[in-house]
Design a protein around this motif. Structure first.
Motif, PDB file in Angstrom:
ATOM      1  N   MET A   1       0.831  -1.206   0.000  1.00 53.33           N
ATOM      2  CA  MET A   1       0.000   0.000   0.000  1.00 53.33           C
ATOM      3  C   MET A   1       0.864   1.254   0.000  1.00 53.33           C
ATOM      4  SD  MET A   1      -3.101  -0.990  -0.207  1.00 53.33           S
ATOM      5  CE  MET A   1      -3.999   0.486   0.244  1.00 53.33           C
ATOM      6  N   ALA A   2       2.094   1.143   0.490  1.00 55.87           N
ATOM      7  CA  ALA A   2       2.994   2.296   0.508  1.00 55.87           C
ATOM      8  C   ALA A   2       3.416   2.707  -0.896  1.00 55.87           C
ATOM      9  CB  ALA A   2       4.225   1.972   1.351  1.00 55.87           C
ATOM     10  N   ARG A   3       3.116   1.881  -1.874  1.00 55.65           N
ATOM     11  CA  ARG A   3       3.496   2.199  -3.249  1.00 55.65           C
ATOM     12  C   ARG A   3       2.472   3.079  -3.957  1.00 55.65           C
ATOM     13  NH1 ARG A   3       7.833  -0.364  -5.379  1.00 55.65           N
ATOM     14  NH2 ARG A   3       8.925  -1.589  -3.814  1.00 55.65           N
ATOM     15  N   GLY A   4       1.504   3.561  -3.214  1.00 58.84           N
ATOM     16  CA  GLY A   4       0.582   4.531  -3.775  1.00 58.84           C
ATOM     17  C   GLY A   4      -0.758   3.930  -4.123  1.00 58.84           C
ATOM     18  N   VAL A   5      -1.654   4.802  -4.548  1.00 62.08           N
ATOM     19  CA  VAL A   5      -2.992   4.359  -4.907  1.00 62.08           C
ATOM     20  C   VAL A   5      -3.004   3.770  -6.311  1.00 62.08           C
ATOM     21  CG1 VAL A   5      -4.155   5.967  -3.384  1.00 62.08           C
ATOM     22  CG2 VAL A   5      -3.522   6.700  -5.689  1.00 62.08           C
ATOM     23  N   GLU A   6      -4.020   2.983  -6.589  1.00 61.28           N
ATOM     24  CA  GLU A   6      -4.062   2.233  -7.840  1.00 61.28           C
ATOM     25  C   GLU A   6      -4.176   3.126  -9.067  1.00 61.28           C
ATOM     26  OE1 GLU A   6      -5.898  -2.020  -9.164  1.00 61.28           O
ATOM     27  OE2 GLU A   6      -6.733  -0.969  -7.447  1.00 61.28           O
ATOM     28  N   TRP A   7      -4.822   4.279  -8.904  1.00 58.07           N
ATOM     29  CA  TRP A   7      -5.075   5.122 -10.068  1.00 58.07           C
ATOM     30  C   TRP A   7      -3.936   6.112 -10.342  1.00 58.07           C
ATOM     31  CZ3 TRP A   7      -7.867   5.020  -5.547  1.00 58.07           C
ATOM     32  CH2 TRP A   7      -7.740   6.107  -4.711  1.00 58.07           C
ATOM     33  N   ASP A   8      -2.865   6.056  -9.542  1.00 61.75           N
ATOM     34  CA  ASP A   8      -1.704   6.913  -9.769  1.00 61.75           C
ATOM     35  C   ASP A   8      -0.577   6.046 -10.305  1.00 61.75           C
ATOM     36  OD1 ASP A   8       0.159   8.916  -9.813  1.00 61.75           O
ATOM     37  OD2 ASP A   8       0.589   8.813  -7.664  1.00 61.75           O
ATOM     38  N   PHE A   9      -0.325   6.113 -11.605  1.00 63.62           N
ATOM     39  CA  PHE A   9       0.642   5.202 -12.212  1.00 63.62           C
ATOM     40  C   PHE A   9       1.290   5.850 -13.423  1.00 63.62           C
ATOM     41  CE2 PHE A   9      -3.522   4.482 -13.984  1.00 63.62           C
ATOM     42  CZ  PHE A   9      -3.296   4.473 -15.354  1.00 63.62           C
ATOM     43  N   ASP A  10       2.368   5.232 -13.877  1.00 69.88           N
ATOM     44  CA  ASP A  10       3.097   5.686 -15.059  1.00 69.88           C
ATOM     45  C   ASP A  10       2.908   4.637 -16.145  1.00 69.88           C
ATOM     46  OD1 ASP A  10       4.959   7.088 -16.712  1.00 69.88           O
ATOM     47  OD2 ASP A  10       6.488   5.644 -16.115  1.00 69.88           O
ATOM     48  N   PRO A  11       2.321   4.991 -17.295  1.00 64.77           N
ATOM     49  CA  PRO A  11       2.034   3.988 -18.334  1.00 64.77           C
ATOM     50  C   PRO A  11       3.296   3.479 -19.028  1.00 64.77           C
ATOM     51  CG  PRO A  11       1.465   6.171 -19.126  1.00 64.77           C
ATOM     52  CD  PRO A  11       1.837   6.328 -17.688  1.00 64.77           C
ATOM     53  N   SER A  12       3.834   2.401 -18.481  1.00 62.91           N
ATOM     54  CA  SER A  12       5.052   1.804 -19.027  1.00 62.91           C
ATOM     55  C   SER A  12       5.116   0.349 -18.606  1.00 62.91           C
ATOM     56  CB  SER A  12       6.281   2.553 -18.509  1.00 62.91           C
ATOM     57  OG  SER A  12       7.462   1.842 -18.806  1.00 62.91           O
ATOM     58  N   LEU A  13       5.667  -0.495 -19.461  1.00 54.76           N
ATOM     59  CA  LEU A  13       5.892  -1.895 -19.119  1.00 54.76           C
ATOM     60  C   LEU A  13       7.326  -2.148 -18.667  1.00 54.76           C
ATOM     61  CD1 LEU A  13       3.981  -3.876 -21.908  1.00 54.76           C
ATOM     62  CD2 LEU A  13       3.262  -3.446 -19.571  1.00 54.76           C
ATOM     63  N   ALA A  14       8.165  -1.120 -18.689  1.00 52.15           N
ATOM     64  CA  ALA A  14       9.595  -1.307 -18.431  1.00 52.15           C
ATOM     65  C   ALA A  14       9.847  -1.899 -17.048  1.00 52.15           C
ATOM     66  CB  ALA A  14      10.331   0.018 -18.580  1.00 52.15           C
ATOM     67  N   ARG A  15       9.187  -1.365 -16.029  1.00 52.79           N
ATOM     68  CA  ARG A  15       9.440  -1.833 -14.664  1.00 52.79           C
ATOM     69  C   ARG A  15       8.952  -3.262 -14.464  1.00 52.79           C
ATOM     70  NH1 ARG A  15       7.492   3.164 -14.664  1.00 52.79           N
ATOM     71  NH2 ARG A  15       5.378   2.354 -14.403  1.00 52.79           N
ATOM     72  N   ILE A  16       7.719  -3.556 -14.886  1.00 51.52           N
ATOM     73  CA  ILE A  16       7.169  -4.896 -14.682  1.00 51.52           C
ATOM     74  C   ILE A  16       7.931  -5.929 -15.520  1.00 51.52           C
ATOM     75  CG2 ILE A  16       5.344  -4.582 -16.422  1.00 51.52           C
ATOM     76  CD1 ILE A  16       4.942  -6.555 -13.152  1.00 51.52           C
ATOM     77  N   GLU A  17       8.412  -5.544 -16.705  1.00 48.76           N
ATOM     78  CA  GLU A  17       9.214  -6.472 -17.506  1.00 48.76           C
ATOM     79  C   GLU A  17      10.520  -6.816 -16.794  1.00 48.76           C
ATOM     80  OE1 GLU A  17       9.448  -4.356 -21.190  1.00 48.76           O
ATOM     81  OE2 GLU A  17       7.732  -5.416 -22.068  1.00 48.76           O
ATOM     82  N   ASP A  18      11.152  -5.815 -16.194  1.00 45.58           N
ATOM     83  CA  ASP A  18      12.380  -6.083 -15.437  1.00 45.58           C
ATOM     84  C   ASP A  18      12.092  -6.992 -14.254  1.00 45.58           C
ATOM     85  OD1 ASP A  18      13.927  -4.600 -17.142  1.00 45.58           O
ATOM     86  OD2 ASP A  18      14.109  -2.854 -15.814  1.00 45.58           O
TER      87      ASP A  18
END
Length: 455
Positions: A1-18
């Motif tokens: 939950m410390a990673r922020g709310v669900e609707w605040d995000f950066d549209p990129s696959l770079a992080r999840i791919e890593d």
């Protein structure tokens, strides 16, 4: 939950791919049926999972957002993983989060971490097949690190326009991103503009299209006690006398999409792999064909659909008066809800409770609700996005008239007042309450009304 709310995000696959790389690509350990669309995603995903499980397959199911607990987002064999398993899965991925965070300007998001946890939990189980609902859009949605052997697109409408674009074409282009090379794209009936974009994507990537109303669809539907009786045209045959314990024409369409998706999957999939990783790899490669044409056992289809559930989607929370919970959160979804309530419940007096996010088309939802509600209680849910009740009341008064609109600052008070207003006639059988406006509203109402506490 410390990673922020669900609707605040950066549209990129770079992080999840890593993150998937350092976790060993768990999303490649099993075939995936991937689902996007504007409305009906969760219901369709649940029906797909029910059909697969009825075939004897071990299933993983990931849907979002959750109604009451994050554990709802990671289901194995139809049940949310336990609190202990949820914590263990987080601890398994946690050492890698800081590593990936350090490589990027922005940390992994709340949704990206939950997505990674789902894929890892499914690989650890192991499951035979995962049914995965996108969070938003498709192209850059975190779930899109998987390549679905079947990609399902439920009806597309205007929603999340700030993130996905202002037009149907823009939104369809984002959602088309889950359609990959060689996949079967199961397409619900769409606005023409969306259909053109989706079919263009199918051609570009060399996928195969199955379209509702052409290759599959609903041949007939009759009202039944507790749901509806369907006659469905699948990709490989007609299925008669299918009882679906869900309400509304839109759920019949969702059922048709679910059936087509499982038929497409079954055309090249075994009835069971036993959770074996090598077998799962053969499935993903299209080996171990069942040898049939994909037609499912009609008895199996009837049994699976009869067990289908979709919490928070026109869910009957109590009777006397009837209280319905519905997660509709845009005008398109609210129109489907209103049509189902009108067709299947026959209320003589219906009182609404509405709490909605301020960034949604609230006016559009109110316009859909006005013809069927005698009175409306406006309130808020617990999220910061929820429109303040006074502001919501002002919008509602312009559509309903001030005399039909009441304000309650808390959802529990709004529910109590709505039930009281519904009971004023003294005819409990014809009176009802509809609590709607967002998934959060439906989820919090479920908790307040103590629905589904066994989970």
């Amino acid at each position: 939950m410390a990673r922020g709310v669900e609707w605040d995000f950066d549209p990129s696959l770079a992080r999840i791919e890593d993150l998937m790389d350092v976790l060993g690509q768990p999303q490649r350990a099993y075939p995936v049926i991937h689902i996007t669309g504007t409305n009906g995603k969760s219901s369709t995903a649940r029906m797909i999972e029910a059909l697969l499980r009825e075939r004897g397959l071990r299933t993983g199911l990931s849907t979002s957002p959750h109604l009451t607990t994050m554990r709802e987002r990671i289901l194995i064999d139809g049940e949310p993983i336990s609190a202990e398993a949820f914590v263990a899965t987080y601890r398994d991925v946690a050492p890698y989060l800081e590593l990936v965070d350090g490589k990027h300007e922005r940390r992994l998001s709340y949704f990206e971490v939950l997505t990674a946890m789902a894929y890892a939990a499914f690989a650890d189980a192991p499951v035979d097949v995962a049914v995965v609902e996108v969070g938003m859009g498709g192209v850059w949605d975190a779930t899109n690190v998987a390549d679905g052997t079947v990609a399902v697109v439920t009806p597309i409408g205007l929603d999340h326009t700030r993130h996905l674009g202002p037009t149907i074409e823009d939104i369809a282009a984002e959602k088309a991103g889950i359609i990959k090379e060689g996949a079967v794209a199961v397409l619900a009936q769409q606005p023409l503009a969306a259909a053109e974009v989706l079919l263009r994507r199918v051609v570009e990537v060399g996928a195969t299209a199955a379209r509702e109303g052409l290759e599959f669809g609903v041949l007939g539907r009759d009202l039944a006690v507790g749901g509806q009786l369907l006659r469905l045209q699948g990709l490989h045959g007609v299925y008669e006398e299918i009882f679906l314990p869900l309400f509304g024409e839109h759920q019949a369409g969702n059922a048709a999409c679910a059936l087509a998706a499982v038929e497409a999957f079954a055309s090249g999939m075994p009835s069971r792999t036993g959770g074996d990783l090598a077998a799962a790899t053969r499935i993903a490669a299209g080996e171990d064909f069942e040898g049939g044409d994909g037609r499912l056992d009609p008895a199996l289809v009837r049994s699976a659909f009869a067990k289908a559930t979709s919490p928070g989607r026109l869910e009957v929370a109590r009777t006397g008066p009837t209280v319905l919970l519905d997660a509709a959160h845009n005008p398109m979804g609210m129109a489907a809800t209103v049509a189902a309530v009108t067709e299947e419940f026959g209320f003589t007096r219906l009182v609404g409770v509405l709490a909605a996010a301020a960034d949604k088309d609230v006016t559009g939802m109110l316009e859909q609700l006005e013809p069927v509600l005698a009175e409306l209680i406006v309130t808020r849910n617990s999220t910061p996005r929820s429109m303040p009740p006074a502001e919501l009341a002002e919008l509602a008064a312009g559509i309903f008239g001030a005399e039909r609109v009441h304000v309650a600052d808390r959802l529990d008070d709004a529910i109590d007042r709505a039930i009281g207003l519904a009971e004023e006639t003294g005819e409990h059988q014809g009176a009802g309450v509809l609590i709607t406006g967002s998934v959060v509203t439906a989820g919090e109402a479920r908790t307040l009304l103590r629905v589904g506490e066994d989970r």
